[in-house]
Scaffold this motif. Structure first.
Motif, PDB file in Angstrom:
ATOM      1  N   GLY A  51      25.863 -40.567   3.105  1.00 46.92           N
ATOM      2  CA  GLY A  51      24.778 -40.923   4.016  1.00 46.92           C
ATOM      3  C   GLY A  51      25.071 -42.041   4.989  1.00 46.92           C
ATOM      4  O   GLY A  51      24.179 -42.462   5.730  1.00 46.92           O
ATOM      5  N   ALA A  52      26.315 -42.533   5.031  1.00 47.62           N
ATOM      6  CA  ALA A  52      26.627 -43.662   5.904  1.00 47.62           C
ATOM      7  C   ALA A  52      26.944 -43.207   7.324  1.00 47.62           C
ATOM      8  O   ALA A  52      27.372 -42.080   7.563  1.00 47.62           O
ATOM      9  N   GLU A  53      26.753 -44.135   8.254  1.00 44.27           N
ATOM     10  CA  GLU A  53      27.228 -43.951   9.622  1.00 44.27           C
ATOM     11  C   GLU A  53      28.676 -44.436   9.646  1.00 44.27           C
ATOM     12  O   GLU A  53      28.952 -45.589   9.314  1.00 44.27           O
ATOM     13  N   VAL A  54      29.615 -43.545  10.020  1.00 41.66           N
ATOM     14  CA  VAL A  54      31.044 -43.844   9.880  1.00 41.66           C
ATOM     15  C   VAL A  54      31.766 -43.631  11.204  1.00 41.66           C
ATOM     16  O   VAL A  54      31.573 -42.615  11.877  1.00 41.66           O
ATOM     17  N   THR A  55      32.620 -44.588  11.554  1.00 39.13           N
ATOM     18  CA  THR A  55      33.534 -44.461  12.685  1.00 39.13           C
ATOM     19  C   THR A  55      34.957 -44.462  12.147  1.00 39.13           C
ATOM     20  O   THR A  55      35.311 -45.323  11.334  1.00 39.13           O
ATOM     21  N   MET A  56      35.748 -43.500  12.577  1.00 41.07           N
ATOM     22  CA  MET A  56      37.146 -43.405  12.139  1.00 41.07           C
ATOM     23  C   MET A  56      38.067 -43.839  13.264  1.00 41.07           C
ATOM     24  O   MET A  56      37.933 -43.386  14.400  1.00 41.07           O
ATOM     25  N   ILE A  57      39.005 -44.727  12.945  1.00 43.99           N
ATOM     26  CA  ILE A  57      40.049 -45.138  13.881  1.00 43.99           C
ATOM     27  C   ILE A  57      41.381 -44.674  13.300  1.00 43.99           C
ATOM     28  O   ILE A  57      41.716 -45.017  12.164  1.00 43.99           O
ATOM     29  N   GLY A  58      42.123 -43.873  14.063  1.00 44.62           N
ATOM     30  CA  GLY A  58      43.396 -43.368  13.559  1.00 44.62           C
ATOM     31  C   GLY A  58      44.121 -42.585  14.624  1.00 44.62           C
ATOM     32  O   GLY A  58      43.760 -42.621  15.807  1.00 44.62           O
ATOM     33  N   SER A  59      45.166 -41.855  14.217  1.00 48.41           N
ATOM     34  CA  SER A  59      45.986 -41.102  15.160  1.00 48.41           C
ATOM     35  C   SER A  59      46.486 -39.816  14.526  1.00 48.41           C
ATOM     36  O   SER A  59      46.933 -39.816  13.368  1.00 48.41           O
ATOM     37  N   VAL A  60      46.398 -38.723  15.280  1.00 51.85           N
ATOM     38  CA  VAL A  60      46.945 -37.427  14.867  1.00 51.85           C
ATOM     39  C   VAL A  60      47.856 -36.917  15.987  1.00 51.85           C
ATOM     40  O   VAL A  60      47.859 -37.452  17.097  1.00 51.85           O
ATOM     41  N   GLY A  61      48.616 -35.881  15.698  1.00 47.68           N
ATOM     42  CA  GLY A  61      49.447 -35.270  16.723  1.00 47.68           C
ATOM     43  C   GLY A  61      48.641 -34.314  17.583  1.00 47.68           C
ATOM     44  O   GLY A  61      47.536 -33.893  17.211  1.00 47.68           O
ATOM     45  N   ARG A  62      49.220 -33.955  18.716  1.00 51.62           N
ATOM     46  CA  ARG A  62      48.592 -32.946  19.567  1.00 51.62           C
ATOM     47  C   ARG A  62      49.119 -31.580  19.116  1.00 51.62           C
ATOM     48  O   ARG A  62      49.901 -30.904  19.799  1.00 51.62           O
ATOM     49  N   ASP A  63      48.703 -31.190  17.912  1.00 50.62           N
ATOM     50  CA  ASP A  63      49.190 -29.957  17.295  1.00 50.62           C
ATOM     51  C   ASP A  63      48.061 -29.315  16.497  1.00 50.62           C
ATOM     52  O   ASP A  63      46.931 -29.824  16.484  1.00 50.62           O
ATOM     53  N   ALA A  64      48.360 -28.195  15.851  1.00 46.41           N
ATOM     54  CA  ALA A  64      47.313 -27.446  15.151  1.00 46.41           C
ATOM     55  C   ALA A  64      46.686 -28.268  14.023  1.00 46.41           C
ATOM     56  O   ALA A  64      45.456 -28.261  13.851  1.00 46.41           O
ATOM     57  N   PHE A  65      47.530 -28.979  13.243  1.00 41.16           N
ATOM     58  CA  PHE A  65      46.989 -29.795  12.156  1.00 41.16           C
ATOM     59  C   PHE A  65      46.082 -30.895  12.711  1.00 41.16           C
ATOM     60  O   PHE A  65      45.022 -31.192  12.155  1.00 41.16           O
ATOM     61  N   GLY A  66      46.498 -31.516  13.821  1.00 29.21           N
ATOM     62  CA  GLY A  66      45.689 -32.572  14.422  1.00 29.21           C
ATOM     63  C   GLY A  66      44.345 -32.061  14.894  1.00 29.21           C
ATOM     64  O   GLY A  66      43.303 -32.687  14.657  1.00 29.21           O
ATOM     65  N   SER A  67      44.350 -30.915  15.546  1.00 26.64           N
ATOM     66  CA  SER A  67      43.091 -30.329  16.032  1.00 26.64           C
ATOM     67  C   SER A  67      42.167 -29.990  14.872  1.00 26.64           C
ATOM     68  O   SER A  67      40.949 -30.212  14.942  1.00 26.64           O
ATOM     69  N   GLU A  68      42.750 -29.476  13.788  1.00 26.66           N
ATOM     70  CA  GLU A  68      41.940 -29.123  12.624  1.00 26.66           C
ATOM     71  C   GLU A  68      41.321 -30.364  11.981  1.00 26.66           C
ATOM     72  O   GLU A  68      40.139 -30.360  11.598  1.00 26.66           O
ATOM     73  N   LEU A  69      42.105 -31.429  11.872  1.00 28.74           N
ATOM     74  CA  LEU A  69      41.585 -32.662  11.277  1.00 28.74           C
ATOM     75  C   LEU A  69      40.460 -33.255  12.127  1.00 28.74           C
ATOM     76  O   LEU A  69      39.439 -33.712  11.582  1.00 28.74           O
ATOM     77  N   LEU A  70      40.610 -33.234  13.438  1.00 31.49           N
ATOM     78  CA  LEU A  70      39.541 -33.724  14.308  1.00 31.49           C
ATOM     79  C   LEU A  70      38.270 -32.917  14.124  1.00 31.49           C
ATOM     80  O   LEU A  70      37.163 -33.475  14.068  1.00 31.49           O
ATOM     81  N   GLU A  71      38.419 -31.599  14.010  1.00 37.47           N
ATOM     82  CA  GLU A  71      37.248 -30.745  13.837  1.00 37.47           C
ATOM     83  C   GLU A  71      36.561 -31.016  12.502  1.00 37.47           C
ATOM     84  O   GLU A  71      35.325 -31.057  12.414  1.00 37.47           O
ATOM     85  N   VAL A  72      37.352 -31.239  11.459  1.00 38.23           N
ATOM     86  CA  VAL A  72      36.773 -31.564  10.142  1.00 38.23           C
ATOM     87  C   VAL A  72      35.970 -32.860  10.225  1.00 38.23           C
ATOM     88  O   VAL A  72      34.847 -32.950   9.711  1.00 38.23           O
ATOM     89  N   MET A  73      36.538 -33.867  10.865  1.00 42.20           N
ATOM     90  CA  MET A  73      35.830 -35.144  11.001  1.00 42.20           C
ATOM     91  C   MET A  73      34.505 -34.965  11.757  1.00 42.20           C
ATOM     92  O   MET A  73      33.474 -35.521  11.367  1.00 42.20           O
ATOM     93  N   ARG A  74      34.530 -34.176  12.807  1.00 39.44           N
ATOM     94  CA  ARG A  74      33.310 -33.950  13.596  1.00 39.44           C
ATOM     95  C   ARG A  74      32.275 -33.199  12.767  1.00 39.44           C
ATOM     96  O   ARG A  74      31.072 -33.497  12.839  1.00 39.44           O
ATOM     97  N   GLN A  75      32.716 -32.234  11.980  1.00 36.56           N
ATOM     98  CA  GLN A  75      31.782 -31.483  11.124  1.00 36.56           C
ATOM     99  C   GLN A  75      31.118 -32.396  10.097  1.00 36.56           C
ATOM    100  O   GLN A  75      29.981 -32.137   9.681  1.00 36.56           O
ATOM    101  N   GLU A  76      31.825 -33.455   9.712  1.00 34.58           N
ATOM    102  CA  GLU A  76      31.267 -34.410   8.740  1.00 34.58           C
ATOM    103  C   GLU A  76      30.419 -35.490   9.422  1.00 34.58           C
ATOM    104  O   GLU A  76      29.999 -36.443   8.785  1.00 34.58           O
ATOM    105  N   LYS A  77      30.196 -35.317  10.741  1.00 36.49           N
ATOM    106  CA  LYS A  77      29.362 -36.244  11.533  1.00 36.49           C
ATOM    107  C   LYS A  77      29.961 -37.647  11.599  1.00 36.49           C
ATOM    108  O   LYS A  77      29.243 -38.649  11.639  1.00 36.49           O
ATOM    109  N   ILE A  78      31.302 -37.706  11.622  1.00 40.63           N
ATOM    110  CA  ILE A  78      32.027 -38.968  11.767  1.00 40.63           C
ATOM    111  C   ILE A  78      32.344 -39.175  13.239  1.00 40.63           C
ATOM    112  O   ILE A  78      32.729 -38.227  13.939  1.00 40.63           O
ATOM    113  N   ASN A  79      32.174 -40.389  13.715  1.00 46.12           N
ATOM    114  CA  ASN A  79      32.505 -40.719  15.107  1.00 46.12           C
ATOM    115  C   ASN A  79      34.024 -40.680  15.277  1.00 46.12           C
ATOM    116  O   ASN A  79      34.746 -41.492  14.689  1.00 46.12           O
TER     117      ASN A  79
END
Length: 307
Positions: A51-79
Motif C-alpha cells: 500500500g505504499a507510494e514508491v519511487t524507484m531509482i535505477g538503471s536497465v538496458g535498452r533491451d527486451a529484459f529492460g522493457s519488461e522490467l519497466l512494464e512490471v514496475m508500472r503495473q505495480e504502480k511504482i513511479n
C-alpha cells in the motif's frame, strides 16, 4: 509518505533442482523460469503491494529484459520516472539455483545496474529530500550508494541499507545508515566474525553500532529477527511456515520494514510485521511473484494470533 528505493533491477533466471551440483557435475533440473527481480525492484514491489507510494531509482538496458522490467514496475504502480535506460549496458541478470529444500544460490551479473553513478544521484537531490525513507542495497555502484546515503542523512531522511551482497563498507557509509538489515552471513562479514547463533548476531551487531549504525536488524530466517541498538537488544520470533524457496525473502522483509516505519510504527512492531511478510514470501516460488499483498499479510497475522 513516499518510499524511495535506489537499487537494482534484474531479470532472474531460475533453475529448480533437487540439489545443487558439485564442481564439474551435471544434473537434471525440474524446472526453469524467467522472473523479474533484482533486490531493488523486489523491495520496491514489496512496499507497493503493501500500500505504499514508491519511487524507484535505477538503471536497465535498452533491451527486451529492460522493457519488461519497466512494464512490471508500472503495473505495480511504482513511479518509474527515474529508472534510466542505458544505451551502453545490458539489463542485469541473476542466475538462481533453487534446491529441494528451497535454499538458493545466486550469481548476479549487474550490467546496467552499475551504470547509475554519483552524478546521476546528485541530480536527484529533490527526490531524496522529499522521501519518507530511502532504501538501499549493494547490487549497484558503491560510491553511488555512499553518496545517496550521505545526501539523505544531510536532509534528515532515514536510510535503510540492506547490505547484500555483503562487501566491505566504510565507517562513513555506516554512520549515515539508520537501519542496517543484514542476514547472519552478512552481519558476520561486516563485523569480521562468524555468526552461528542469536548470541553471535548480537555481538556482531554491537560491533556495527560502534562503526556508527543507529539500528541493526539481523534477519535470522525461520528464527525471526534480532534488533540491536543503543537501548538494548530484542529478539522478534519468526513464523513457522513451509518453505518453497527463499528467493526475495530478505527483500520482502526490507520492503515491509520501510512501509511500517514510514507509517509511524515502533521498530519492534515493524519488524514483527516484516517477519510475517517474509514468511509469506518463502511460501511461494520466484521473486516478484512471491511478494504478498496487504490483505494476505493482515489475514496471516490474524490467523497467527489465533493459534
Amino acid at each position: 509518505m513516499n518510499i524511495v528505493v535506489i537499487g537494482s533491477l534484474n531479470m532472474d533466471m531460475v533453475v529448480r533442482t533437487e540439489r545443487a551440483p558439485e564442481a564439474g557435475e551435471t544434473l537434471f533440473g525440474q524446472g526453469f523460469a524467467l522472473s523479474p527481480g533484482g533486490k531493488g525492484a523486489n523491495q520496491a514491489v514489496a512496499a507497493a503491494r503493501l500500500g505504499a507510494e514508491v519511487t524507484m531509482i535505477g538503471s536497465v538496458g535498452r533491451d527486451a529484459f529492460g522493457s519488461e522490467l519497466l512494464e512490471v514496475m508500472r503495473q505495480e504502480k511504482i513511479n518509474t520516472e527515474h529508472i534510466v535506460q542505458s544505451d551502453t549496458h545490458s539489463t542485469g541478470v541473476a542466475s538462481i539455483v533453487v534446491d529441494g529444500e528451497g535454499e538458493n544460490r545466486i550469481i548476479v551479473v549487474p550490467g546496467a545496474n552499475m551504470g547509475l553513478g554519483v552524478s546521476d544521484i546528485a541530480l536527484l537531490a529533490p527526490v531524496i529530500k522529499e522521501a519518507g525513507i530511502i532504501v538501499l542495497q549493494l547490487e549497484t555502484d558503491l560510491p553511488m550508494c555512499e553518496h545517496a546515503a550521505a545526501m539523505a542523512h544531510s536532509y534528515g531522511i532515514p536510510v535503510i541499507l540492506n547490505p547484500a551482497p555483503a562487501r566491505a563498507l566504510s565507517n562513513e557509509l555506516l554512520q549515515h545508515v539508520t537501519y542496517l538489515t543484514p542476514n547472519e552471513t552478512e552481519a558476520g562479514i561486516l563485523a569480521g566474525m562468524a555468526v552461528n547463533s542469536v548470541e553471535d548476531a548480537e555481538q556482531a551487531s554491537r560491533i556495527l553500532l560502534q562503526k556508527g549504525v543507529q539500528n541493526v536488524i539481523v534477519t535470522l530466517g525461520s528464527k525471526g529477527a534480532l534488533i540491536v541498538n543503543k537501548d538494548g537488544s530484542m529478539h522478534i520470533p519468526g513464523y513457522p511456515v513451509q518453505v518453497v524457496d527463499t528467493v526475495a525473502a530478505g527483500d520482502s522483509f526490507n520492503g515491509a520494514l520501510a512501509v511500517q516505519l514510514t507509517g509511524g510504527q515502533a521498530l519492534a512492531e515493524a519488524v514483527r510485521f516484516a517477519n510475517a511478510v517474509g514468511a509469506l514470501a518463502v511460501g511461494k516460488q520466484g521473486a516478484v511473484s512471491s511478494l504478498p499483498y496487504l490483505p494476505e499479510v493482515e489475514q496471516f497475522l490474524r490467523d497467527a494470533a489465533e493459534r
